[in-house]
Design a protein around this motif. Sequence first.
Motif, PDB file in Angstrom:
ATOM      1  N   ASN A  76       0.804  -1.229   0.000  1.00 62.83           N
ATOM      2  CA  ASN A  76       0.000   0.000   0.000  1.00 62.83           C
ATOM      3  C   ASN A  76       0.832   1.272   0.000  1.00 62.83           C
ATOM      4  O   ASN A  76       0.368   2.296   0.485  1.00 62.83           O
ATOM      5  N   VAL A  77       2.048   1.224  -0.524  1.00 60.57           N
ATOM      6  CA  VAL A  77       2.830   2.464  -0.578  1.00 60.57           C
ATOM      7  C   VAL A  77       2.099   3.470  -1.466  1.00 60.57           C
ATOM      8  O   VAL A  77       1.481   3.103  -2.470  1.00 60.57           O
ATOM      9  N   GLN A  78       2.181   4.712  -1.077  1.00 52.39           N
ATOM     10  CA  GLN A  78       1.491   5.794  -1.785  1.00 52.39           C
ATOM     11  C   GLN A  78       2.531   6.732  -2.407  1.00 52.39           C
ATOM     12  O   GLN A  78       3.672   6.753  -1.961  1.00 52.39           O
ATOM     13  N   PRO A  79       2.094   7.513  -3.400  1.00 53.14           N
ATOM     14  CA  PRO A  79       3.029   8.487  -3.982  1.00 53.14           C
ATOM     15  C   PRO A  79       3.675   9.342  -2.882  1.00 53.14           C
ATOM     16  O   PRO A  79       2.987   9.813  -1.982  1.00 53.14           O
ATOM     17  N   ASP A  85       5.742   8.214  -0.626  1.00 53.42           N
ATOM     18  CA  ASP A  85       6.302   7.337   0.410  1.00 53.42           C
ATOM     19  C   ASP A  85       7.704   6.897   0.002  1.00 53.42           C
ATOM     20  O   ASP A  85       8.038   6.899  -1.181  1.00 53.42           O
ATOM     21  N   ARG A 129       4.266   2.490  -8.090  1.00 58.41           N
ATOM     22  CA  ARG A 129       3.245   2.911  -7.111  1.00 58.41           C
ATOM     23  C   ARG A 129       3.447   4.368  -6.728  1.00 58.41           C
ATOM     24  O   ARG A 129       2.755   4.875  -5.847  1.00 58.41           O
ATOM     25  N   GLY A 130       4.460   5.014  -7.295  1.00 57.23           N
ATOM     26  CA  GLY A 130       4.696   6.433  -7.001  1.00 57.23           C
ATOM     27  C   GLY A 130       5.666   6.675  -5.864  1.00 57.23           C
ATOM     28  O   GLY A 130       5.859   7.813  -5.430  1.00 57.23           O
ATOM     29  N   ALA A 131       6.279   5.616  -5.353  1.00 52.60           N
ATOM     30  CA  ALA A 131       7.187   5.773  -4.210  1.00 52.60           C
ATOM     31  C   ALA A 131       8.540   6.333  -4.647  1.00 52.60           C
ATOM     32  O   ALA A 131       8.919   6.241  -5.815  1.00 52.60           O
ATOM     33  N   ARG A 154       8.425   9.439   5.965  1.00 49.31           N
ATOM     34  CA  ARG A 154       7.740   8.887   4.799  1.00 49.31           C
ATOM     35  C   ARG A 154       8.101   7.422   4.524  1.00 49.31           C
ATOM     36  O   ARG A 154       7.538   6.805   3.644  1.00 49.31           O
ATOM     37  N   LYS A 189       8.166   3.594   4.389  1.00 50.46           N
ATOM     38  CA  LYS A 189       7.124   2.588   4.634  1.00 50.46           C
ATOM     39  C   LYS A 189       7.652   1.149   4.549  1.00 50.46           C
ATOM     40  O   LYS A 189       7.109   0.251   5.186  1.00 50.46           O
TER      41      LYS A 189
END
Length: 377
Positions: free
Chosen positions: A67-70, A72, A91-93, A119, A121
Motif C-alpha cells: 500500500n505504498v502511496q506516492p 512514500d 506505485r509512485g514511491a 515517509r 514505509k
Amino acid sequence: MIPFNRPAVVGKELDYIADAIERRRLSGDYEYTKQCHAWFKQQFAAKDILLTTSGTSALDMAAVLTNVQPGDEVIMPSYTFTSTANAFVLRGATIVFVDVRPDTMNINEQLIEAAITERTKVIVPVHYAGVSCNMEVIMDIAKRHNLLVVEDAAQGVNAKYQDKWLGTIGQIGCYSFHETKNYTCGEGGAVVVSEDSLIERAEIIREKGTDRSKFFRGQIDKYTWVDIGSSYLPSELNAAYLLAQLEQADVINQDRLHSWQRYYDGLQSLAANGTITLPTIPTDCTHNAHMFYIKVKDLTERQALIAHLKANDIMSVFHYIPLHSAAAGKKFGRFHGEDVYTTKDSERLLRLPMYYQLGDDAVDKVVGAIQAFYSQK
Ligand SMILES: *Cc1c(COP(=O)(O)O)cnc(C)c1O
C-alpha cells in the motif's frame, strides 16, 4: 565453450507438461500450480505462497500489497536488479538507496536506520547470490519503526537465515524462476505472504482485482471486481515444468554447492595472496550456490580478465550498474549517505559460469584460466 548459464532439465519436466496438456487445463491455478504451492508450503513452512509470471511480477504484487502511496519512501540497496525498484516506483514511491556491505554485497543493515524518515514505509533486503542479509537486525529495525519488510529473494530460493527460509522472514517475499535462477520454468516467480492480514488481498491482486480465488473454492457464488490488480498467475505449463524442478531441488542444490566449493578451494591461493577476493558466507547463512563471483582489482582488470576467459571459451559476466547512477535511479530515487562500496565493488565483481551439472572439469578449466591470467601479469 563453457556458457555462463545453462537452465537445468533434471526430472519429469516433459512428462508433466504433456500431462498438463492432456488435462486440457492450461491457464493458472489448476493441478500443477496447486502442487507447487503445496511443495513450497511444506518445504519452507511458508504461510501462503502464490506462483506469479515472474520475479518482477512478484515484486509488483508485493508493492501493491504494501500500500505504498506516492511520496512514500522505500529503502533498498542500489546494487540490485531494476525490478526491485521499479515495483515501488510504479506505485509512485521514492527509492532511498543505502550502501552495501563489501563482504556479501547485501544492504548494510547498520546504515538503514539513519535513512528512515517520516515517509519511509518499506525496507527491501535483497539476498544477493542467495546469501541472506542480516535479517535479525533488519526485522528489528522494521518492528521499531513500524515498517514492512519485502524480501527480494529472487536469488534466495532454498537458502536460509538461521533456521528460516529466505522469503519467509519478512511480511512478503519474492522468488524468481527465470532461466538464470536455481529452479526455473523459463519465466516465473512466486510471492510468499507471511502476514495473515495480507493473504486474501494477495489472491485478489493476482486475479485481476477480483475475488475469483474465493469463488473457485466455493466460498462465494459469484466473483466481482473488488480491488486493483492484474494478471499475475502463470500457466499450468510453467507450473508443470517448475514442479519437476522442485522435486529435484536437493539434487540441483547439492550439485551447485559442489561446484561452488570447488571454485572456492581452487581460487583460495589467489585470494590468500590478495590478488582476488572471494565471497563471504556469514555464519548465520546457509546459501544455495546461486552464484560464484570473484572480485578483482578494478574495472580495467575485470575487462582484461573477461577477454582472457573469452579467448579460452569461457563466458563470464558482470551485472548491476548501480541503480542510483542510472538515469531512472536519479529521477526516482536518492542515495542516502556515502557510496563507499556500491560503485567501487560493483566494478570489481565478476560472475563465473554456474549452473546445474557444470561439472568438475569445467570448474577446473575456469580456475586454471584465472590462474594463468594472473601468472602472466
Ligand atoms: C532475477 C531477479 C529479479 C527478477 O526476476 P524475473 O523473474 O527475471 O522477473 C528481481 N530481483 C533480483 C535480485 C533478481 O536476481
